[in-house]
Write a protein that holds these residues in place. Structure first.
Motif, PDB file in Angstrom:
ATOM      1  N   PRO A 141      -7.425  -7.967 -33.813  1.00 24.20           N
ATOM      2  CA  PRO A 141      -6.218  -8.746 -34.109  1.00 24.20           C
ATOM      3  C   PRO A 141      -4.959  -7.866 -33.996  1.00 24.20           C
ATOM      4  O   PRO A 141      -5.016  -6.670 -34.278  1.00 24.20           O
ATOM      5  CB  PRO A 141      -6.430  -9.208 -35.545  1.00 24.20           C
ATOM      6  CG  PRO A 141      -7.530  -8.373 -36.105  1.00 24.20           C
ATOM      7  CD  PRO A 141      -8.324  -7.818 -34.976  1.00 24.20           C
ATOM      8  N   ALA A 186     -16.113  -2.886 -32.314  1.00 20.51           N
ATOM      9  CA  ALA A 186     -15.458  -1.603 -32.013  1.00 20.51           C
ATOM     10  C   ALA A 186     -14.937  -1.546 -30.576  1.00 20.51           C
ATOM     11  O   ALA A 186     -13.923  -0.912 -30.308  1.00 20.51           O
ATOM     12  CB  ALA A 186     -16.422  -0.446 -32.253  1.00 20.51           C
ATOM     13  N   LEU A 187     -15.644  -2.189 -29.649  1.00 21.18           N
ATOM     14  CA  LEU A 187     -15.263  -2.095 -28.238  1.00 21.18           C
ATOM     15  C   LEU A 187     -14.462  -3.304 -27.761  1.00 21.18           C
ATOM     16  O   LEU A 187     -14.039  -3.373 -26.614  1.00 21.18           O
ATOM     17  CB  LEU A 187     -16.515  -1.911 -27.370  1.00 21.18           C
ATOM     18  CG  LEU A 187     -17.315  -0.629 -27.637  1.00 21.18           C
ATOM     19  CD1 LEU A 187     -18.549  -0.564 -26.745  1.00 21.18           C
ATOM     20  CD2 LEU A 187     -16.465   0.621 -27.434  1.00 21.18           C
ATOM     21  N   GLN A 188     -14.234  -4.252 -28.648  1.00 24.62           N
ATOM     22  CA  GLN A 188     -13.522  -5.493 -28.303  1.00 24.62           C
ATOM     23  C   GLN A 188     -12.048  -5.403 -28.712  1.00 24.62           C
ATOM     24  O   GLN A 188     -11.674  -4.532 -29.503  1.00 24.62           O
ATOM     25  CB  GLN A 188     -14.199  -6.648 -29.048  1.00 24.62           C
ATOM     26  CG  GLN A 188     -13.724  -8.044 -28.721  1.00 24.62           C
ATOM     27  CD  GLN A 188     -13.932  -8.454 -27.272  1.00 24.62           C
ATOM     28  OE1 GLN A 188     -13.191  -8.002 -26.400  1.00 24.62           O
ATOM     29  NE2 GLN A 188     -14.928  -9.288 -27.021  1.00 24.62           N
ATOM     30  N   TYR A 189     -11.223  -6.305 -28.192  1.00 23.58           N
ATOM     31  CA  TYR A 189      -9.860  -6.467 -28.700  1.00 23.58           C
ATOM     32  C   TYR A 189      -9.926  -6.792 -30.190  1.00 23.58           C
ATOM     33  O   TYR A 189     -10.802  -7.526 -30.625  1.00 23.58           O
ATOM     34  CB  TYR A 189      -9.150  -7.644 -28.019  1.00 23.58           C
ATOM     35  CG  TYR A 189      -8.807  -7.456 -26.565  1.00 23.58           C
ATOM     36  CD1 TYR A 189      -7.737  -6.663 -26.182  1.00 23.58           C
ATOM     37  CD2 TYR A 189      -9.537  -8.104 -25.575  1.00 23.58           C
ATOM     38  CE1 TYR A 189      -7.402  -6.515 -24.839  1.00 23.58           C
ATOM     39  CE2 TYR A 189      -9.205  -7.961 -24.223  1.00 23.58           C
ATOM     40  CZ  TYR A 189      -8.142  -7.169 -23.867  1.00 23.58           C
ATOM     41  OH  TYR A 189      -7.823  -7.022 -22.544  1.00 23.58           O
ATOM     42  N   SER A 225      -6.334   0.684 -31.199  1.00 23.18           N
ATOM     43  CA  SER A 225      -7.752   0.811 -30.862  1.00 23.18           C
ATOM     44  C   SER A 225      -8.673   0.301 -31.975  1.00 23.18           C
ATOM     45  O   SER A 225      -8.619   0.755 -33.119  1.00 23.18           O
ATOM     46  CB  SER A 225      -8.067   2.274 -30.571  1.00 23.18           C
ATOM     47  OG  SER A 225      -9.465   2.503 -30.612  1.00 23.18           O
ATOM     48  N   SER A 226      -9.536  -0.643 -31.634  1.00 21.06           N
ATOM     49  CA  SER A 226     -10.519  -1.161 -32.595  1.00 21.06           C
ATOM     50  C   SER A 226     -11.465  -0.051 -33.030  1.00 21.06           C
ATOM     51  O   SER A 226     -11.778   0.095 -34.213  1.00 21.06           O
ATOM     52  CB  SER A 226     -11.340  -2.288 -31.964  1.00 21.06           C
ATOM     53  OG  SER A 226     -10.506  -3.329 -31.538  1.00 21.06           O
TER      54      SER A 226
END
Lengths: 393, 393
Positions: free
Chosen positions: B66, B61-64, B269-270
């Motif tokens: 695709p 959720a907090l990462q980049y 946004s993830s």
């Protein structure tokens, strides 16, 4: 429908970065490729913040926000910049969906097809992609251990018949090199910007991630005649997943940028803005930076040790004092781009080839090693695999 | 720096919408202006979802994510469209930061400065802003109670010397009119698109918000030769604050769109994507739609009653079967744009003037009344104030 496409489609290449990220996602690969933070660094407190925001401020968090961003978020961002000696207030700030969107909006305000821009080479791959999509002509000025070679820039500005629209630089812990532009060169850059009336874009994505050495003022902090447009991001000091960044610039320019922000994605996520603000208010952004810097330092040390072990007589590299990246230059002539697919498939290691960071595809015997994502226990083995991948080179 | 700006800056007007939203934010104003959902409709369960996502999937959720969006999110979106009789799979879907970003990316793929596009008039103000920012030439085809006048479109397509790049329509619960394009006209529009090989952009932001009358297939569902590009959004079926939408189109086009998404804001946004997906999986999107539709119906009824009470012999209007808007046409010649500031300041009521929805600023005696945000108890009084604002007209 291809015959209906705009001219910029032909000029835009393939999706290098996306393809690469897909490749390096496989679990048995040790990846030094994507510039991702280690997700183990993400603070647990963010869950608590989300709980509070969605309990107390659900109405605002889930609703449309104002186009430039929430006033209190813009004030918070300006406040942090003031602490870093930059003269800005809320009026100078536009909240964006990541700092790349900031760059995109700046291009939209400044660039007609064929316009000239100047950048230091090598530079951020994402920025090159954006500039190309605006059909810019790119003049590359070389950089060395002390960053952009300002004397070369001066010669260029003196002799160019076409006035460039702006100069794009990443002065601190540069992507892809991890290098820092010296104070002397920063001052000279400002002088040149003032003299030739060319705006400078100061992309400071990594500036707060210093784990050794001494602070150095940002280009924006040295700005004397309001010629610097600053790009900031929450991706590296909080979370990339919330897609949040900002532009700091003259209010008149901000007004124009807002127009295009409105026609682009209207406004950045309200929820993300409230999360970042609440994290800031609780001191969690400073904590996230501290945790990240400690983690980065450890990984930088492991990476440098491994490079000394496996690349001693075969390459040169720098020892970064912050940020995510180390730039490795192989002594032999090796095309690191051609070696990339075999490295991933046969040696299970990923990186980004040097030539990807040059608009004109130079730097073919270089590579960017990003040490932020790989596990500590994998770094030595990963660098060993890298060396294997370049054997017989 | 103004002398360095691109040509598109001169063509872009002022920030009508942003100014307006600022004005109508004051607490004593009854606002029928911004197309916002009533925040009281937002489900409490979203807090629980955020808790789960940030506990179980914090790393993601907090990462980049695709560039095209998460695979499972794209599959989820495609699945919902399939249930609505549209033939798409995950390969057809690109996740965007709101549906306006979808439109922006489509413009980036299709439009060179001066290119011709066709739209129904009146139409979405945000879309006009985006088209103008790409320096498009706009041909307006009038719409009536049954939507875009396809016979007029046919005459235009037959006679135009320049081939338009696309036709932009909002077929269901149109913004700003609340009208629905008839099935017959939808079929004719597809025929024309096929015959003249002009893509149709089907902006279906409001299509799922039907509270009376019978379902009608979307343009995309009637598409026979893959000429329709579909724009969807989570803003009206989940939350605008998460800034999430999607494009459904031919995979070859999606590939090009991904290139520009990458150079624009990299990825959506993830966190937002995971929240929307989790909400969908738990049936909360369907619940949000049900709650929203019930609320909209009640407000539509109150609005229509109030219009009958205060505007009986002075205006005509339609009775929308879904969506946020009713289109009011005053019988006397009144410039609703000139009346707007006095209406807000003296009568404490806000709306959007009809001319804002026409590229050529026609429709000056019309106004858009958005009934979704105003409190039930304020609607009668708000429409009364509106009538006051147009007294002596």
């Amino acid at each position: 429908m291809e015959h209906l496409y705009a001219k910029r489609v032909q000029k835009s290449g393939n999706s290098d970065l996306a393809e690469l990220f897909k490749l390096s996602e496989q679990p048995d690969i040790i990846s030094f490729a994507g510039g991702f933070p280690d997700p183990r660094w993400f603070l647990d407190e963010i869950e608590e913040i989300a709980h509070q925001v969605l309990t107390d401020k659900k109405d605002i968090a889930l609703q449309y926000g104002p186009v430039p961003g929430f006033t209190h978020v813009r004030e918070f961002v300006a406040g942090r910049m003031q602490e870093q000696q930059m003269k800005v207030t809320m009026e100078n700030i536009l909240i964006t969906s990541g700092s790349l969107q900031g760059l995109d909006l700046i291009c939209r305000v400044f660039l007609d097809p064929g316009d000239l821009i100047v950048l230091e080479a090598p530079t951020y791959l994402g920025a090159i992609t954006t500039f190309v999509s605006y059909e810019a002509e790119i003049a590359s000025i070389p950089a060395d251990e002390d960053g952009l070679q300002v004397d070369q820039l001066e010669i260029f500005l003196k002799n160019t018949l076409r006035k460039p629209k702006f100069i794009y630089v990443i002065p601190t812990f540069q992507n892809p090199t991890g290098r820092v532009m010296s104070l002397e060169r920063r001052k000279k850059l400002i002088e040149l910007a003032n003299e030739y009336r060319v705006p400078v874009i100061d992309d400071n994505a990594y500036g707060e991630l210093r784990f050794s050495g001494e602070e150095i003022p940002s280009i924006k902090a040295l700005d004397t005649e309001n010629m610097v447009i600053y790009l900031g991001t929450f991706s590296k000091i909080f979370s990339p997943g919330v897609r949040l960044g900002w532009i700091a610039a003259d209010p008149k320019l901000i007004e124009k940028l807002i127009l295009f922000k409105q026609g682009s994605d209207q406004t950045s996520s309200s929820l993300s803005q409230l999360l970042a603000y609440e994290a800031g208010k609780r001191g969690l952004i400073e904590k996230q930076i501290a945790v990240t810097c400690a983690g980065l330092k450890q990984k930088r040390d492991l990476t440098i040790s491994a490079l000394q072990k496996y690349f001693k007589d075969r390459a040169t590299w720098n020892e970064p004092e912050g940020g995510y990246y180390v730039w490795v230059q192989l002594k032999d002539q090796v095309d690191t781009l051609k070696r990339l697919t075999p490295a991933v498939i046969n040696h299970k290691v990923a990186y980004v080839a040097g030539s990807s960071f040059y608009p004109d595809r130079r730097g073919e015997n270089c590579l960017r090693v990003c040490y932020s994502l790989a596990k500590e226990s994998d770094i030595d083995e990963g660098i060993r695999r890298l060396a294997q991948a370049f054997v017989n080179a």
